[in-house]
Design an enzyme around this catalytic site. Structure first.
Site, PDB file in Angstrom:
ATOM      1  N   GLU A 185       5.287  20.308  58.714  1.00  0.00           N
ATOM      2  CA  GLU A 185       5.764  21.687  58.122  1.00  0.00           C
ATOM      3  C   GLU A 185       4.986  22.151  56.910  1.00  0.00           C
ATOM      4  O   GLU A 185       4.851  23.466  57.113  1.00  0.00           O
ATOM      5  CB  GLU A 185       7.165  21.508  58.010  1.00  0.00           C
ATOM      6  N   HIS A 207      20.286  17.632  61.274  1.00  0.00           N
ATOM      7  CA  HIS A 207      19.871  18.619  62.089  1.00  0.00           C
ATOM      8  C   HIS A 207      21.063  19.767  62.183  1.00  0.00           C
ATOM      9  O   HIS A 207      21.076  20.199  63.239  1.00  0.00           O
ATOM     10  CB  HIS A 207      19.682  18.008  63.714  1.00  0.00           C
TER      11      HIS A 207
HETATM   12  C1  LIG Z   1       9.952  16.567  60.053  1.00  0.00           C
HETATM   13  C2  LIG Z   1      10.416  17.048  61.419  1.00  0.00           C
HETATM   14  N1  LIG Z   1       9.915  17.928  62.332  1.00  0.00           N
HETATM   15  C3  LIG Z   1      10.279  18.130  63.633  1.00  0.00           C
HETATM   16  C4  LIG Z   1      10.965  17.256  64.172  1.00  0.00           C
HETATM   17  C5  LIG Z   1      11.567  17.626  65.376  1.00  0.00           C
HETATM   18  N2  LIG Z   1      11.159  16.460  66.535  1.00  0.00           N
HETATM   19  C6  LIG Z   1      12.001  15.440  66.775  1.00  0.00           C
HETATM   20  S1  LIG Z   1      11.350  14.124  67.382  1.00  0.00           S
HETATM   21  C7  LIG Z   1       9.637  14.890  67.516  1.00  0.00           C
HETATM   22  C8  LIG Z   1       8.446  14.351  68.118  1.00  0.00           C
HETATM   23  C9  LIG Z   1       8.173  13.006  67.615  1.00  0.00           C
HETATM   24  O1  LIG Z   1       7.140  12.482  67.961  1.00  0.00           O
HETATM   25  P1  LIG Z   1       6.733  10.961  67.656  1.00  0.00           P
HETATM   26  O2  LIG Z   1       6.413  10.965  66.318  1.00  0.00           O
HETATM   27  O3  LIG Z   1       5.350  10.723  68.378  1.00  0.00           O
HETATM   28  O4  LIG Z   1       7.878  10.166  68.322  1.00  0.00           O
HETATM   29  P2  LIG Z   1       8.393   9.853  69.775  1.00  0.00           P
HETATM   30  O5  LIG Z   1       9.485  11.108  70.071  1.00  0.00           O
HETATM   31  O6  LIG Z   1       7.134  10.119  70.679  1.00  0.00           O
HETATM   32  O7  LIG Z   1       8.916   8.562  69.908  1.00  0.00           O
HETATM   33  C10 LIG Z   1       9.895  16.311  66.956  1.00  0.00           C
HETATM   34  C11 LIG Z   1       8.800  17.299  66.901  1.00  0.00           C
HETATM   35  C12 LIG Z   1      11.865  16.379  63.188  1.00  0.00           C
HETATM   36  N3  LIG Z   1      12.967  15.704  63.831  1.00  0.00           N
HETATM   37  N4  LIG Z   1      11.366  16.293  62.043  1.00  0.00           N
END
Ligand SMILES: Cc1ncc(C[n+]2csc(CCOP(=O)(O)OP(=O)(O)O)c2C)c(N)n1
Ligand SMILES: [Mg+2]
Lengths: 328, 323
Positions: A62, A131
Site C-alpha cells: 500500500e 476491516h
Molecule cells: C495490508 C493489507 N492489504 C491487503 C489485505 C487484503 N488481503 C487479505 S489476505 C490477502 C492476500 C494475502 O496473501 P498471502 O500473504 O500470500 O496469504 P494467503 O492468503 O495466501 O495465505 C490480501 C491482499 C490485507 N488484509 N492487509
C-alpha cells in the site's frame, strides 16, 4: 437524458470507465483490481475494456503503490489508487498526508497531484476490528486533501467523476454495505461539485445531518418520526472536505434542532466538526444542544451481539430525535 | 529422512494435521449453512507447515499468525472448542467473541495473535524475539506469513534489525503460490529467499507438504536461534485447497482445476505422511484411522459446544478497550 436504476458498485464502475474513455491519463491500480475486479467485484469488466496497462494489479504494498501514484500524478498522469479496505489507509498514510496533500503547497503552487484514493468504510459485515473502520475523519483533518463520501449511486457516480477531474488528491470513501444498493442514475455525463450538500428529505422540526451509510439510517428514522408528527430534514454533505457549512447551518436555523450522524468513531470525529459548525452558525436559533451520533469509541468487535451496538441505527436516531423534540 | 523422528512424534504430527483438516472442513460447513458470521480463510492443504513448525517449538515459544490462522493456533496448542466458540462470536471463545476468525490470540500457548493486516505481525514477532533476548528467556519467536506479505515494506525493516541484532526470530513464509486471486509471479520479482539472504540471514526452502521435512529444517533453525546465532527465513512451498476465503468458489479465472487436483491427490500432507509411515511398516492404516476418528469426535464435540454457547452480553462491548 435517460434514467435507469443501477447499483452503487455499477455507478462507481461506470464513472471510472467513462473517465478512462474520456482521458487517456486516467489509470487504476491496486490489489486484485484487474481480473478479480476487487474482492467486492466493483471493477469487474474494466480490465477487459482497458487492458492490464491501465487496470494494474499490484503487490500487497500500500505505501509503495500510493507513493507511485503521487509521483505519476505529479508528472502528467491521473491515477486512481485502490485501497481495498479503509483500514489500510493507515499503511499508506505518509504518502497521502505528508506527500500527496502537501506537494502543491510546499512547491508554492508549482506542482499538482491530481489523483484519487478510492477506499471503503463501514461496519456490520462481521469483519472485526481491522476491516470495519470508517476512517474518513483522519484524512478530513489534512489540509490539501479533499474527501468525498457518497450515499447513493447517483452521488457516487457524479462525485467520482468530479474527483478524477479535480487537480488535487481526493480520498473517496465507499460504504461496503452499500455496493448492492440500487438507485436512479442518468446515462448522460454529469458531475457533482464538491462542497455542495444535498437535502435528501425536507422537514421543518429537526435537522439530521448524515453521511454515507448513515444517510439511509437517517431517512429511515425520518420516516418513523413522521409517524409521530415530527418533520425531519435530512442533509447529506456528500463531501466532508470541503464541507458545505452553509446548508447545514441554514437547515438548523430553520428547524432549531440538529443531530449529526456519521459512522466514524464519535470521539474527535466528523460529527464533532459538523456539530461545532452548526452550534456556532445557528447558535441563536437553536432550541436544544446539537447532538452527535457516531460509532462507539471501541475497536469494532466481531461478535454480532457486540458489533450491532457500535453503530447508530434508525431506532437510536429516532429516539434521540424524539427526545430532542420533547415528545415521548 | 525420518531417522531422527520417532514414531510417537510422527503420529502426534499426524494427529495435529488431521485435527486441523477436520476443523477446517467443519468451518466450511458452518459457513455454508450460514451458522458462522462473516468469512474465514481455510488452512486445508497447508497443515504440514504449521504442524512441522510448531512441533519444533516449546509451549512458551511465541508465534504470530495470519488471516489464514486456524492451523497455526491449533498446532501451537489451542483447543478446538474455544476456537469454534470464537469463530461463532461466543463469550467462551479465545477472545470473548471480540476477535473472530482472523484474530485468535492465546497467550497461554504462546500465540500472540492472528492478524488481519497482511504482514501486520512482522514487527510484533520481531519485538517478541527482542524481548526474549533482553530477558534472556531462551524463547524464540516465529512469524507466519504468506508469499503475498513479502510485498509489505515492514518485512524489510524488521528483517534488517533482526539480522543486525541477532534476534531469535524465524520468519516462516507460507508460499501457497497465490495472494488472494493473483499468482506470486505477478507480484514478487526475484527469489523469495534472496530477500532474507541480502541481510545475511540464514534462508532455506523446504517442501511444505512434508511435515518431517518442515520439522527437521525448523529444528535446526530454532537451535541456532536459541544459541544466539540470529534470525532465519524458512520458505515452505504449499497450497491452499479452498478459495482465498470460504466464499471464493469460482476460481477458474486465476487457477486451474488440474492444478488443484494435482496438489490434492499427489501432494497432500496427510497422505504423504501416512504413505511413508505405512511403507516403512512403522504403523498400519488402522492406527491412523483411529486417530482420525478421535479428532473427528473432538471436532464434533467442539462445534456442538460452540453452537450451544451464549453470545457475549452487549454490555461487554466497551470492556477491554484499555488495560
Ligand atoms: C495490508 C493489507 N492489504 C491487503 C489485505 C487484503 N488481503 C487479505 S489476505 C490477502 C492476500 C494475502 O496473501 P498471502 O500473504 O500470500 O496469504 P494467503 O492468503 O495466501 O495465505 C490480501 C491482499 C490485507 N488484509 N492487509
Ligand atoms: Mg499466499
Amino acid at each position: 437524458m435517460s434514467d435507469r436504476e443501477i447499483t452503487f458498485a455499477e455507478a462507481i464502475r461506470e464513472a471510472l470507465a467513462e473517465e478512462m474513455r474520456r482521458d487517456a491519463r486516467v489509470f487504476i491500480f491496486g490489489e486484485d483490481v484487474a481480473e478479480a475486479g476487487t474482492p467486492f467485484k466493483v471493477l469487474s469488466g474494466l480490465v477487459e475494456e482497458f487492458g492490464t496497462a491501465r487496470v494494474i494489479d499490484t503487490p500487497i504494498s500500500e505505501p509503495g503503490f500510493s507513493g507511485i501514484g503521487v509521483g505519476a500524478a505529479m508528472t502528467g498522469m491521473r491515477p486512481v489508487v485502490d485501497l481495498m479496505f479503509g483500514d489500510f489507509l493507515t499503511l499508506a498514510m505518509d504518502q497521502i498526508a505528508n506527500q500527496a496533500a502537501k506537494v502543491h503547497y510546499m512547491s508554492g503552487g508549482k506542482l499538482n497531484v491530481p489523483m484519487v484514493f478510492r477506499t471503503t468504510m463501514g461496519a456490520t459485515r462481521r469483519s472485526a476490528a481491522q476491516h470495519s473502520q470508517s476512517l474518513h475523519a483522519w484524512v478530513s483533518h489534512i489540509p490539501g486533501l479533499k474527501v468525498a463520501i457518497p450515499s447513493t449511486p447517483y452521488d457516487a457516480k457524479g462525485l467520482l467523476k468530479t474527483a478524477i477531474r479535480d487537480n488535487n488528491p481526493v480520498v473517496f470513501f465507499e460504504d461496503k454495505m452499500m455496493f448492492k444498493m440500487k438507485g436512479v442514475v442518468p446515462t448522460d455525463d454529469y458531475t457533482i461539485p464538491f462542497g455542495v450538500a444535498d437535502v435528501k428529505r425536507a422537514g421543518s422540526d429537526i435537522t439530521l445531518v448524515a453521511t454515507s451509510s448513515m444517510v439511509q439510517v437517517a431517512l429511515g428514522a425520518a420516516e418513523m418520526l413522521a409517524q409521530i408528527g415530527i418533520g425531519a430534514e435530512v442533509i447529506d454533505p456528500r463531501t466532508t472536505l470541503p464541507l458545505d457549512k452553509k446548508t447545514c447551518i441554514e437547515s438548523a436555523k430553520k428547524t432549531s434542532r440538529a443531530i449529526v450522524i456519521d459512522e466514524g468513531y464519535e470521539q474527535y470525529g466528523v460529527t464533532a466538526e459538523i456539530a461545532s459548525v452548526i452550534a456556532e452558525g445557528a447558535f441563536y436559533y437553536l432550541d436544544a444542544p446539537v447532538k452527535r451520533m457516531g460509532a462507539l469509541n471501541v475497536p469494532v468487535p466481531f461478535s454480532p451481539t457486540l458489533e450491532d451496538v457500535t453503530v447508530p441505527t434508525e431506532q437510536t436516531v429516532f429516539e434521540m430525535a424524539r427526545m430532542l423534540c420533547g415528545k415521548s | 529422512m525420518t531417522e531422527h523422528i520417532d514414531l510417537e512424534q510422527s503420529l502426534q504430527m499426524y494427529q495435529q494435521m488431521a485435527k486441523i483438516r477436520a476443523f477446517e472442513e467443519k468451518v466450511n460447513e458452518l459457513y455454508k449453512s450460514a451458522k458462522m458470521p462473516g468469512l474465514a480463510h481455510l488452512y486445508s492443504g497447508e497443515e504440514a507447515v504449521a504442524v512441522g513448525v510448531c512441533e519444533a517449538l516449546d509451549r512458551d515459544d511465541y508465534i504470530t499468525s495470519t488471516h489464514r490462522g486456524h492451523g497455526h493456533c491449533l498446532a501451537k496448542g489451542a483447543r478446538v472448542d474455544r476456537m469454534f466458540a470464537e469463530l461463532l462470536g461466543k463469550e467462551a471463545g479465545y477472545c470473548r467473541g471480540k476477535g473472530g476468525s482472523m484474530h485468535i490470540a492465546d497467550p497461554d500457548s504462546g500465540n500472540l495473535g492472528a492478524n488481519a493486516i497482511v504482514g501486520g505481525s512482522m514487527g510484533i514477532a520481531t519485538g517478541a524475539a527482542m524481548s526474549a533476548k533482553m530477558r534472556r528467556s531462551g524463547q524464540v519467536a516465529v512469524c507466519f506469513f504468506g508469499d503475498g506479505a513479502l510485498g509489505q515494506g515492514l518485512f524489510y525493516e524488521v528483517a534488517n534489525m533482526a539480522a543486525l541484532w541477532k534476534l531469535p526470530v524465524i520468519y516462516v513464509c507460507e508460499n501457497n503460490l497465490y495472494g488472494e486471486y493473483t499468482h506470486h509471479t505477478e507480484t514478487a520479482a526475484g527469489e523469495f529467499i534472496a530477500r532474507a539472504q541480502t541481510f545475511g540471514m540464514r534462508a532455506e526452502i523446504v517442501d511444505g507438504q512434508d511435515v518431517h521435512a518442515v520439522f527437521m529444517a525448523m529444528q535446526k533453525l530454532v537451535e541456532r536461534a536459541r544459541r544466539g546465532e540470529g534470525p532465519a527465513f524458512l520458505q515452505c512451498d504449499t497450497y491452499r485447497y479452498y478459495g482465498h476465503h470460504v466464499g471464493d468458489i469460482n476460481r477458474a479465472y486465476y487457477r486451474a482445476k488440474e492444478e488443484e487436483r494435482e496438489w490434492m491427490t499427489n501432494r497432500d500432507p496427510l497422505k504423504i505422511l501416512s504413505t511413508r509411515l505405512i511403507a516403512q511398516k512403522l504403523t498400519d492404516a488402522s492406527v491412523l484411522e483411529r486417530i482420525e476418528a478421535d479428532v473427528n469426535a473432538e471436532v464434533e464435540a467442539g462445534v456442538a459446544f460452540a453452537l450451544d454457547a451464549p453470545f457475549p452480553d452487549a454490555r461487554e462491548v466497551d470492556e477491554d478497550v484499555y488495560a
